[in-house]
Design a protein around this motif. Sequence first.
Motif, PDB file in Angstrom:
ATOM      1  N   ILE A 154      41.536  53.597  44.986  1.00 28.79           N
ATOM      2  CA  ILE A 154      42.394  54.075  46.075  1.00 28.79           C
ATOM      3  C   ILE A 154      41.537  54.162  47.328  1.00 28.79           C
ATOM      4  N   ARG A 155      42.023  53.548  48.407  1.00 29.91           N
ATOM      5  CA  ARG A 155      41.273  53.621  49.666  1.00 29.91           C
ATOM      6  C   ARG A 155      42.182  54.081  50.792  1.00 29.91           C
ATOM      7  N   ASP A 156      41.570  54.692  51.789  1.00 32.00           N
ATOM      8  CA  ASP A 156      42.302  55.151  52.965  1.00 32.00           C
ATOM      9  C   ASP A 156      42.514  53.990  53.923  1.00 32.00           C
ATOM     10  N   VAL A 157      43.708  53.935  54.495  1.00 37.20           N
ATOM     11  CA  VAL A 157      44.011  52.981  55.554  1.00 37.20           C
ATOM     12  C   VAL A 157      44.375  53.810  56.777  1.00 37.20           C
ATOM     13  N   GLU A 158      43.531  53.730  57.787  1.00 39.38           N
ATOM     14  CA  GLU A 158      43.790  54.429  59.044  1.00 39.38           C
ATOM     15  C   GLU A 158      43.898  53.369  60.126  1.00 39.38           C
ATOM     16  N   ASN A 159      45.075  53.295  60.735  1.00 34.77           N
ATOM     17  CA  ASN A 159      45.359  52.258  61.710  1.00 34.77           C
ATOM     18  C   ASN A 159      46.259  52.875  62.770  1.00 34.77           C
ATOM     19  N   GLU A 160      45.935  52.662  64.028  1.00 36.34           N
ATOM     20  CA  GLU A 160      46.703  53.295  65.114  1.00 36.34           C
ATOM     21  C   GLU A 160      48.180  52.919  65.083  1.00 36.34           C
ATOM     22  N   LYS A 161      48.484  51.648  64.842  1.00 33.97           N
ATOM     23  CA  LYS A 161      49.883  51.210  64.816  1.00 33.97           C
ATOM     24  C   LYS A 161      50.628  51.842  63.642  1.00 33.97           C
ATOM     25  N   ILE A 162      49.979  51.861  62.485  1.00 33.22           N
ATOM     26  CA  ILE A 162      50.605  52.482  61.302  1.00 33.22           C
ATOM     27  C   ILE A 162      50.778  53.974  61.535  1.00 33.22           C
ATOM     28  N   ASN A 163      49.752  54.626  62.093  1.00 33.17           N
ATOM     29  CA  ASN A 163      49.840  56.069  62.338  1.00 33.17           C
ATOM     30  C   ASN A 163      50.967  56.404  63.304  1.00 33.17           C
ATOM     31  N   ALA A 164      51.207  55.543  64.289  1.00 32.18           N
ATOM     32  CA  ALA A 164      52.318  55.765  65.224  1.00 32.18           C
ATOM     33  C   ALA A 164      53.642  55.732  64.465  1.00 32.18           C
ATOM     34  N   GLN A 165      53.762  54.821  63.536  1.00 32.02           N
ATOM     35  CA  GLN A 165      54.985  54.733  62.721  1.00 32.02           C
ATOM     36  C   GLN A 165      55.127  55.955  61.803  1.00 32.02           C
ATOM     37  N   LEU A 166      54.015  56.389  61.230  1.00 33.51           N
ATOM     38  CA  LEU A 166      54.052  57.574  60.372  1.00 33.51           C
ATOM     39  C   LEU A 166      54.470  58.813  61.171  1.00 33.51           C
ATOM     40  N   LYS A 167      53.964  58.929  62.390  1.00 38.99           N
ATOM     41  CA  LYS A 167      54.355  60.051  63.251  1.00 38.99           C
ATOM     42  C   LYS A 167      55.845  59.996  63.563  1.00 38.99           C
ATOM     43  N   GLU A 168      56.359  58.807  63.759  1.00 37.16           N
ATOM     44  CA  GLU A 168      57.793  58.637  64.009  1.00 37.16           C
ATOM     45  C   GLU A 168      58.610  59.059  62.777  1.00 37.16           C
ATOM     46  N   ILE A 169      58.125  58.726  61.592  1.00 38.33           N
ATOM     47  CA  ILE A 169      58.802  59.140  60.355  1.00 38.33           C
ATOM     48  C   ILE A 169      58.838  60.657  60.260  1.00 38.33           C
ATOM     49  N   LYS A 211      58.734  62.771  62.708  1.00 37.41           N
ATOM     50  CA  LYS A 211      59.665  63.237  63.745  1.00 37.41           C
ATOM     51  C   LYS A 211      61.122  63.097  63.273  1.00 37.41           C
ATOM     52  N   ILE A 212      61.450  61.962  62.683  1.00 34.81           N
ATOM     53  CA  ILE A 212      62.818  61.739  62.194  1.00 34.81           C
ATOM     54  C   ILE A 212      63.154  62.731  61.085  1.00 34.81           C
ATOM     55  N   LEU A 213      62.240  62.934  60.173  1.00 33.04           N
ATOM     56  CA  LEU A 213      62.484  63.886  59.083  1.00 33.04           C
ATOM     57  C   LEU A 213      62.715  65.291  59.630  1.00 33.04           C
ATOM     58  N   LYS A 214      61.961  65.651  60.639  1.00 34.51           N
ATOM     59  CA  LYS A 214      62.089  66.988  61.229  1.00 34.51           C
ATOM     60  C   LYS A 214      63.390  67.127  62.017  1.00 34.51           C
ATOM     61  N   GLU A 215      63.659  66.170  62.907  1.00 35.25           N
ATOM     62  CA  GLU A 215      64.811  66.288  63.803  1.00 35.25           C
ATOM     63  C   GLU A 215      66.142  65.940  63.125  1.00 35.25           C
ATOM     64  N   ASP A 216      66.178  64.846  62.398  1.00 34.77           N
ATOM     65  CA  ASP A 216      67.439  64.384  61.821  1.00 34.77           C
ATOM     66  C   ASP A 216      67.740  65.015  60.462  1.00 34.77           C
ATOM     67  N   GLU A 217      66.715  65.210  59.676  1.00 32.85           N
ATOM     68  CA  GLU A 217      66.916  65.710  58.317  1.00 32.85           C
ATOM     69  C   GLU A 217      66.592  67.195  58.168  1.00 32.85           C
ATOM     70  N   LYS A 218      66.062  67.793  59.234  1.00 33.49           N
ATOM     71  CA  LYS A 218      65.690  69.221  59.240  1.00 33.49           C
ATOM     72  C   LYS A 218      64.691  69.560  58.133  1.00 33.49           C
ATOM     73  N   ILE A 219      63.762  68.645  57.909  1.00 27.33           N
ATOM     74  CA  ILE A 219      62.725  68.842  56.899  1.00 27.33           C
ATOM     75  C   ILE A 219      61.408  69.095  57.619  1.00 27.33           C
ATOM     76  N   GLU A 220      60.809  70.251  57.347  1.00 30.04           N
ATOM     77  CA  GLU A 220      59.508  70.566  57.924  1.00 30.04           C
ATOM     78  C   GLU A 220      58.433  69.932  57.047  1.00 30.04           C
ATOM     79  N   ILE A 221      57.649  69.066  57.636  1.00 32.33           N
ATOM     80  CA  ILE A 221      56.600  68.372  56.910  1.00 32.33           C
ATOM     81  C   ILE A 221      55.287  69.120  57.094  1.00 32.33           C
ATOM     82  N   LYS A 222      54.756  69.599  56.000  1.00 30.70           N
ATOM     83  CA  LYS A 222      53.454  70.253  56.039  1.00 30.70           C
ATOM     84  C   LYS A 222      52.351  69.216  55.826  1.00 30.70           C
ATOM     85  N   ASN A 223      52.662  68.232  55.005  1.00 25.81           N
ATOM     86  CA  ASN A 223      51.661  67.256  54.640  1.00 25.81           C
ATOM     87  C   ASN A 223      52.378  65.968  54.247  1.00 25.81           C
ATOM     88  N   LEU A 224      52.127  64.895  54.943  1.00 25.27           N
ATOM     89  CA  LEU A 224      52.747  63.612  54.631  1.00 25.27           C
ATOM     90  C   LEU A 224      51.746  62.779  53.840  1.00 25.27           C
TER      91      LEU A 224
END
Length: 128
Positions: free
Chosen positions: A93-108, A110-123
Amino acid sequence: MEKKLQKEKIKITPQRIELIRKLRELEKTHPSFNNIYQAIKETHPNISRSTVHENLKLLVKKGMIRRFYYKGETRYEINQKLHINLVKSDGAIRDVENEKINAQLKEIVKILKEDEKIEIKNLLVLIE
């Protein structure tokens, strides 16, 4: 990490220091409990499984490390940054850290928080 232990008023013991050292050494492997326990046993042969387990639990609770489950095993990692854990064909198992991917993860998040009302402590994203 030792400074955070002090800040949290958690006693710094030789076993905790060794656990943190081993977690740092093994970080790139996303070690299982057994991997960590066996590594610590090399330098602290009298340490018990329960001591390692309880200290891992404490570090997770204090947000100093993360745990995730993969194929029936609990795995641990220090990396707190937003990233993907990629399981390679050999099982590593290896970590993948990529600015473009991280931007998409941040968007996910945000959507979970705003649209689904799910507070994400750890993604945690695990790709096999």
